[in-house]
Write a protein that holds these residues in place. Structure first.
Motif, mmCIF file in Angstrom:
data_model
loop_
_atom_site.group_PDB
_atom_site.id
_atom_site.type_symbol
_atom_site.label_atom_id
_atom_site.label_comp_id
_atom_site.label_asym_id
_atom_site.label_seq_id
_atom_site.Cartn_x
_atom_site.Cartn_y
_atom_site.Cartn_z
ATOM 1 N N ILE A 65 0.831 -1.202 0.000
ATOM 2 C CA ILE A 65 0.000 0.000 0.000
ATOM 3 C C ILE A 65 0.865 1.251 0.000
ATOM 4 C CG2 ILE A 65 -1.758 1.265 1.293
ATOM 5 C CD1 ILE A 65 -2.812 -1.355 2.309
ATOM 6 N N ARG A 66 1.973 1.237 0.703
ATOM 7 C CA ARG A 66 2.801 2.442 0.826
ATOM 8 C C ARG A 66 3.487 2.798 -0.495
ATOM 9 N NH1 ARG A 66 5.742 0.945 6.617
ATOM 10 N NH2 ARG A 66 3.853 1.065 7.910
ATOM 11 N N SER A 67 4.095 1.825 -1.126
ATOM 12 C CA SER A 67 4.830 2.106 -2.360
ATOM 13 C C SER A 67 3.985 1.956 -3.614
ATOM 14 C CB SER A 67 6.047 1.180 -2.450
ATOM 15 O OG SER A 67 5.633 -0.183 -2.521
ATOM 16 N N GLY A 68 2.841 1.256 -3.530
ATOM 17 C CA GLY A 68 2.003 1.041 -4.696
ATOM 18 C C GLY A 68 2.521 -0.031 -5.634
ATOM 19 N N LYS A 69 3.487 -0.832 -5.185
ATOM 20 C CA LYS A 69 4.052 -1.875 -6.027
ATOM 21 C C LYS A 69 3.340 -3.203 -5.797
ATOM 22 C CE LYS A 69 8.671 0.218 -6.120
ATOM 23 N NZ LYS A 69 10.113 0.003 -5.816
ATOM 24 N N THR A 70 3.300 -4.019 -6.843
ATOM 25 C CA THR A 70 2.678 -5.344 -6.789
ATOM 26 C C THR A 70 3.719 -6.403 -7.113
ATOM 27 O OG1 THR A 70 0.566 -4.391 -7.483
ATOM 28 C CG2 THR A 70 0.784 -6.764 -7.621
ATOM 29 N N LEU A 71 3.757 -7.432 -6.292
ATOM 30 C CA LEU A 71 4.729 -8.513 -6.463
ATOM 31 C C LEU A 71 3.990 -9.825 -6.666
ATOM 32 C CD1 LEU A 71 7.652 -9.650 -6.293
ATOM 33 C CD2 LEU A 71 7.267 -9.911 -3.829
ATOM 34 N N CYS A 72 4.343 -10.533 -7.698
ATOM 35 C CA CYS A 72 3.798 -11.864 -7.953
ATOM 36 C C CYS A 72 4.727 -12.897 -7.332
ATOM 37 C CB CYS A 72 3.655 -12.117 -9.452
ATOM 38 S SG CYS A 72 2.964 -13.746 -9.849
ATOM 39 N N SER A 73 4.163 -13.796 -6.535
ATOM 40 C CA SER A 73 4.965 -14.778 -5.820
ATOM 41 C C SER A 73 4.388 -16.167 -6.043
ATOM 42 C CB SER A 73 4.992 -14.452 -4.317
ATOM 43 O OG SER A 73 5.682 -15.445 -3.605
ATOM 44 N N SER A 74 5.269 -17.141 -6.237
ATOM 45 C CA SER A 74 4.873 -18.537 -6.396
ATOM 46 C C SER A 74 5.411 -19.332 -5.212
ATOM 47 C CB SER A 74 5.414 -19.105 -7.713
ATOM 48 O OG SER A 74 5.042 -20.464 -7.848
ATOM 49 N N PRO A 75 4.568 -19.631 -4.227
ATOM 50 C CA PRO A 75 5.068 -20.337 -3.032
ATOM 51 C C PRO A 75 5.593 -21.726 -3.325
ATOM 52 C CG PRO A 75 2.902 -19.363 -2.660
ATOM 53 C CD PRO A 75 3.154 -19.303 -4.127
ATOM 54 N N ASP A 88 5.685 -18.407 4.430
ATOM 55 C CA ASP A 88 6.399 -17.304 5.073
ATOM 56 C C ASP A 88 6.125 -16.052 4.252
ATOM 57 O OD1 ASP A 88 8.026 -15.568 6.356
ATOM 58 O OD2 ASP A 88 9.872 -16.722 6.121
ATOM 59 N N TRP A 89 5.326 -15.156 4.813
ATOM 60 C CA TRP A 89 4.915 -13.966 4.066
ATOM 61 C C TRP A 89 6.067 -12.979 3.904
ATOM 62 C CZ3 TRP A 89 1.366 -12.772 0.846
ATOM 63 C CH2 TRP A 89 1.020 -11.448 0.581
ATOM 64 N N GLY A 90 7.079 -13.070 4.768
ATOM 65 C CA GLY A 90 8.194 -12.138 4.671
ATOM 66 C C GLY A 90 9.280 -12.590 3.730
ATOM 67 N N ALA A 91 9.213 -13.842 3.251
ATOM 68 C CA ALA A 91 10.254 -14.348 2.356
ATOM 69 C C ALA A 91 9.916 -14.000 0.923
ATOM 70 C CB ALA A 91 10.391 -15.861 2.504
ATOM 71 N N GLY A 92 10.926 -13.688 0.152
ATOM 72 C CA GLY A 92 10.703 -13.354 -1.243
ATOM 73 C C GLY A 92 11.986 -12.915 -1.904
ATOM 74 N N ALA A 93 11.906 -12.659 -3.179
ATOM 75 C CA ALA A 93 13.092 -12.251 -3.928
ATOM 76 C C ALA A 93 13.546 -10.875 -3.465
ATOM 77 C CB ALA A 93 12.771 -12.234 -5.423
ATOM 78 N N ALA A 94 14.861 -10.740 -3.278
ATOM 79 C CA ALA A 94 15.488 -9.474 -2.887
ATOM 80 C C ALA A 94 14.921 -8.935 -1.592
ATOM 81 C CB ALA A 94 15.334 -8.438 -4.005
ATOM 82 N N GLY A 95 14.460 -9.819 -0.742
ATOM 83 C CA GLY A 95 13.957 -9.393 0.556
ATOM 84 C C GLY A 95 12.592 -8.760 0.510
ATOM 85 N N GLN A 96 11.931 -8.768 -0.627
ATOM 86 C CA GLN A 96 10.608 -8.184 -0.708
ATOM 87 C C GLN A 96 9.588 -9.152 -0.133
ATOM 88 O OE1 GLN A 96 9.780 -7.009 -4.700
ATOM 89 N NE2 GLN A 96 11.679 -5.844 -4.931
ATOM 90 N N MET A 97 8.401 -8.576 0.158
ATOM 91 C CA MET A 97 7.360 -9.430 0.706
ATOM 92 C C MET A 97 6.862 -10.381 -0.381
ATOM 93 S SD MET A 97 4.225 -6.765 0.800
ATOM 94 C CE MET A 97 3.713 -5.883 -0.679
ATOM 95 N N GLY A 98 6.403 -11.498 0.040
ATOM 96 C CA GLY A 98 5.895 -12.481 -0.893
ATOM 97 C C GLY A 98 5.419 -13.695 -0.134
ATOM 98 N N GLY A 99 5.663 -14.884 -0.640
ATOM 99 C CA GLY A 99 5.257 -16.094 0.040
ATOM 100 C C GLY A 99 6.151 -17.251 -0.348
ATOM 101 N N GLN A 100 6.603 -17.995 0.623
ATOM 102 C CA GLN A 100 7.421 -19.170 0.372
ATOM 103 C C GLN A 100 6.962 -20.282 1.291
ATOM 104 O OE1 GLN A 100 11.607 -18.532 0.709
ATOM 105 N NE2 GLN A 100 12.119 -20.695 0.526
#
Length: 544
Positions: free
Chosen positions: A266-276, A327-339
């Protein structure tokens, strides 16, 4: 010489004036009756003098600058001379309200200013914080740091009264219809049904999230009047089934029947697609599962966030009783996502899932057989299970958050519309809420794998079709029940008494097929989404 020195000393100490010697001689010759009077208890004169002194002190200070021309100016209030400088009468009729008598037509400029000031103060009363006593207190003591921090940590009004929870009546619910929450998005020819809606978890704002079948997620600022739309997200490759705020309110999870999900910051307005499932290998519910089963297993429609602002765990419901942990905090380059970091498994298909309110490491899962598994995520074990023999076709589990006014409750829906309530204060025996607390506090030892039999406090039969939506209010005094399989199938239950309100909704309430329902952070608003694409908004006056 001594007398004069004594008079000089008296004047310095008491402020008296010197008396001539002949005056003192005259006083010496007077009788005692002329020098002294008796106190009769009549303090009227003294009180009047004190009142005049207080009124004089209360008068506002004189103006620093005074225009003498104001006294010579004559202002017409009524009559043929009450006209503007251009000769028109536009706006001059308002001056008639300044008259104190019907025959008054003109006043002086100073009196005109005084009456205007008086009328303004009548329309805009002086606030309490601007009174003389409050100003005196503020001038004598500095700002309280905690008070200033509380004022700057919210976007609510400075003079808004603090909300206090109180017990709601059992017989009547005070509800007011407001403008639809999503009316700002405009009317379309073929409106898409609302799949899910949720209010922002912060108590300082009223932002509503809606997810519809047109693959769009929208954010609305709810004020009860215009409800402007803040954001609209279009996800063309994902049929949105689930959209929810993170408990911290900083991001939004968007999921559906796909092996991937979207995380919107919400803060940055960016969207990240994640494949757990990336790097997880073969993910199926059993050893004999096929690749088709694996595709269905990667359906992320049924997800639940772990409570707490620092939450990182997400529980995802799978097939054949399997629950995946992300893990909602895991992701590429430390971004939020899901693993994917692990899984839990039951012996029957999953029918409901909820996190325990007080203990963040406890996850409750409900099977279609009516058995509740209490999982300890620290050891990835199930120390205790509970079941109810009178529960058939379980469908949906909802747990109350901790609150001092109402004991903890569990609500379990069913395919026939009956909702069983567990917990709360029992009237004829010990509290059944203690049994729920013991289930959540069960040790992690494998030697206590015993079944605990539950007994429902009450079975609510207000719905006749499958229960699809259940939601508790913030203080656990209200429970909203709905079924999308039947028109106008929504009921509001008073939780302490376990009685449904009869005055609302009525037969004329335009609910339609209710698909989702949610309360705001302080339950001031109730939002109801339906299959016609509308989000009905109601104000619960008891919480204002």
């Amino acid at each position: 010489m001594a007398v004069e020195r004594e008079q000089e000393l008296t004047q310095r100490l008491f402020g008296g004036t010197k008396r001539p010697a002949d005056e003192e001689a005259g006083i010496t010759s007077l009788d005692d009756s002329a020098l002294f009077t008796f106190d009769t208890g009549d303090d009227t004169a003294v009180a009047a003098d004190a009142t005049e002194q207080v009124l004089d002190e209360a008068q506002p200070p004189a103006a620093l600058w005074r225009d003498e021309d104001d006294e010579r100016i004559t202002v017409p209030l009524a009559g043929p001379q009450a006209r503007a400088s251009d000769g028109s009468v536009l706006g001059t009729k308002r001056l008639r309200k300044l008259r104190t008598s019907p025959g008054e037509t003109t006043i002086s400029g100073a009196e005109y200013q005084r009456r205007l000031r008086k009328q303004y103060e009548r329309m805009h009363p002086r606030p309490a914080w601007a009174s003389a006593s409050q100003q005196k207190c503020q001038s004598e003591s500095p700002w309280n740091a905690s008070l200033l921090r509380d004022l700057l940590s919210t976007d609510q009004g400075l003079v808004e009264s603090k909300r206090h929870s109180r017990r709601l009546p059992t017989d009547r619910l005070d509800v007011e219809r407001l403008r639809d929450a999503n009316e700002a998005q405009g009317r379309v020819s073929e409106p898409a049904a609302i799949e899910q809606l949720q209010f922002h978890p912060s108590p300082h704002t009223h932002v509503l999230l809606t997810a519809s079948r047109d693959r769009r997620v929208r954010l609305f600022q709810i004020d009860g009047k215009t409800n402007p739309m803040l954001e609209s997200l279009h996800v063309p490759d994902l049929p949105v089934k689930t959209a929810m705020f993170h408990p911290a309110g900083t991001s939004v999870l968007i999921a559906g029947p796909r092996p991937y999900l979207y995380a919107y910051d919400i803060r940055s307005g960016k969207t990240l697609c994640s494949s757990p499932w990336r790097g997880a290998g073969r993910v199926v519910s059993s050893a004999v599962g096929t690749e088709a089963d694996a595709g269905a297993e990667r359906d992320l429609s049924f997800v639940r966030f772990q409570p707490g602002t620092s939450s990182r765990l997400v529980a995802v419901g799978g097939r054949r009783g399997q629950v995946h942990l992300l893990d909602w905090g895991a992701g590429a380059a430390g971004q939020m996502g899901g693993q994917r970091i692990g899984e839990l498994r039951m012996n029957a298909p999953l029918a409901g899932m909820a996190w325990a309110g007080e203990t963040e490491h406890r996850l409750l899962t409900l099977s279609t057989e009516g058995r509740i598994h209490v999982w300890d995520l620290r050891s990835r074990s199930c120390p205790v299970t509970a079941y109810d023999t009178g529960l058939f076709g379980a469908k949906g589990l909802e747990v109350t958050m901790p609150h001092s006014m109402v004991p903890p409750y569990w609500a379990i829906g069913s395919s026939n519309g009956i909702v069983n309530m567990y917990g709360g204060q029992s009237t004829d025996s010990a509290t059944t809420s203690t049994q729920l607390e013991e289930l959540l506090a069960a040790p992690t030892s494998a030697s206590v794998m015993d079944d605990v039999r539950l007994t429902a406090r009450k079975s609510l039969g207000n719905l006749t079709t499958a229960t699809t939506s259940m939601r508790f209010s913030h203080d656990a005094q209200l429970l909203a029940l709905a079924s999308r399989n039947k028109k106008d199938a929504l009921r509001i239950v008073h939780v302490p008494s376990l009685q449904a309100y009869s005055n609302w909704p009525t037969s004329g309430t335009p609910l339609g097929h209710v698909t989702s329902v949610d309360f705001s952070s302080h339950s001031e608003y109730l939002a109801i989404g339906n299959s016609r694409g509308r989000v009905l908004l109601y104000s619960l006056r008891s919480y204002l």
